[in-house]
Enzyme design. Structure first.
Site: not given
Length: 324
Positions: A16, A43, A64, A89, A115, A123, A173
């Site tokens: 990322r 993030s 989103e 998302f 992610h 998560d 991630r």
């Protein structure tokens, strides 16, 4: 084996971060690049872009679906919108908007998803998207890219800016081995042969590329098995030639991905082989039709049988099947 020397000890970097650094470079290079974010600026490493090019950065918030609609609208004016959020998302929550507003109209929108997969880690299942590749590759006109390290993510981000049409760019991630060429030329739809071999073809994508390299090294050192390792960073359009040429030589194939085996890379490879060659032994290293759970990334890969040891065991099995 001599081929493995260039993939020795590697620094760990986040894919990322490669995306974020490339965005900043693109902002300086191309005034048409616009960035949208769904409340995840840090993030996705978008902070630098947002500071330097504040007039071209839009914080949409946790909305989103609205972000996808705005991105589609912005593209009509000749701008190149990069819409970023977590993979779950960026796909599941907004599939209708992507299908209707972006793909059906063939809008020049870059959907950038961080992610992804099990390596999202702690998560848990609600955020670990294991279905996104299948969802995105089924959309007509959508290009689907899944990068393996920092350098490749950086190069892919630059490349999709020049590509006209909708793109789904998937990355992760955690910090992972950064082993591909810093100055690589990223070609959409062109796989990369990392290791040349004759006994089995290992076709992998994303975080599983490094795991495949490590597995193939052990297979050679411990069992004398020579693996041909191919990095398929573009799942759609798929590089049929590199796959078929390799499988015709090795006569068996293993696919490895951090994704549900339904709808992923493995199924795409199986379709090409079935239609162009016929019956070839194939093994699938992928999540076995289940959701994930909270845990450390590498522990999850091991538990769900998508790590280097799963690749080793499946490779030995499929070679035995080939030899029967």
């Amino acid at each position: 084996m001599e081929q493995y020397k260039k993939y020795g000890s590697q620094e760990l970097k986040e894919t990322r971060e490669g995306f974020g650094d490339a965005l900043t470079f693109l902002g300086k290079k191309n005034s048409k690049v616009v960035v949208l974010c769904a409340d995840l600026t840090s993030s996705l490493f978008m902070k630098e872009f947002s500071k330097i090019f504040s007039e071209r950065f839009f914080q949409i918030g946790i909305a989103e679906a609205n972000m996808m609609g705005i991105a589609a609208g912005i593209s009509i004016g000749g701008y190149i919108p990069f819409a970023g959020t977590f993979a779950n998302f960026a796909t599941s929550r907004v599939y209708d908007q992507i299908r209707q507003s972006i793909c059906y109209s063939h809008k020049n929108v870059k959907i950038c998803a961080s992610h992804s997969g099990l390596t999202l880690g702690e998560d848990g299942a609600t955020h670990q998207c294991l279905e996104d590749i299948g969802m995105m590759k089924m959309l007509p006109g959508m290009t689907v890219i899944n990068t393996c390290d920092y350098n490749q993510t950086y190069a892919a981000t630059l490349s999709i800016c020049d590509h006209v049409g909708p793109v789904y760019l998937r990355f992760g991630r955690p910090a992972v081995a950064n082993f591909t060429d810093k100055n690589q030329k990223f070609e959409i739809g062109k796989g990369v042969r990392l290791i040349k071999g004759k006994d089995i073809t290992i076709i992998s994508t994303g975080h599983l590329v490094w795991e495949s390299l490590e597995a193939s090294k052990e297979l050679y050192e411990q069992y004398g098995i020579e693996c041909e390792v191919i990095n398929i960073h573009t799942i759609k359009p798929l590089d049929n030639d590199i796959i078929l040429n390799s499988v015709k030589k090795t006569k068996c194939v293993l696919t490895a991905e951090e994704h549900n085996y339904w709808g992923g890379l493995g199924e795409s490879v199986a379709r090409i082989i079935a239609t162009k060659i016929g019956s070839i032994p194939q093994s699938f290293v992928a999540v076995n039709d289940t959701f994930g759970e909270s845990g450390k990334p590498m522990e999850l890969l091991k538990k769900y049988n998508v790590d280097r040891y799963s690749i080793i065991n499946n490779a030995k099995y499929i070679i035995k099947k080939k030899l029967k």
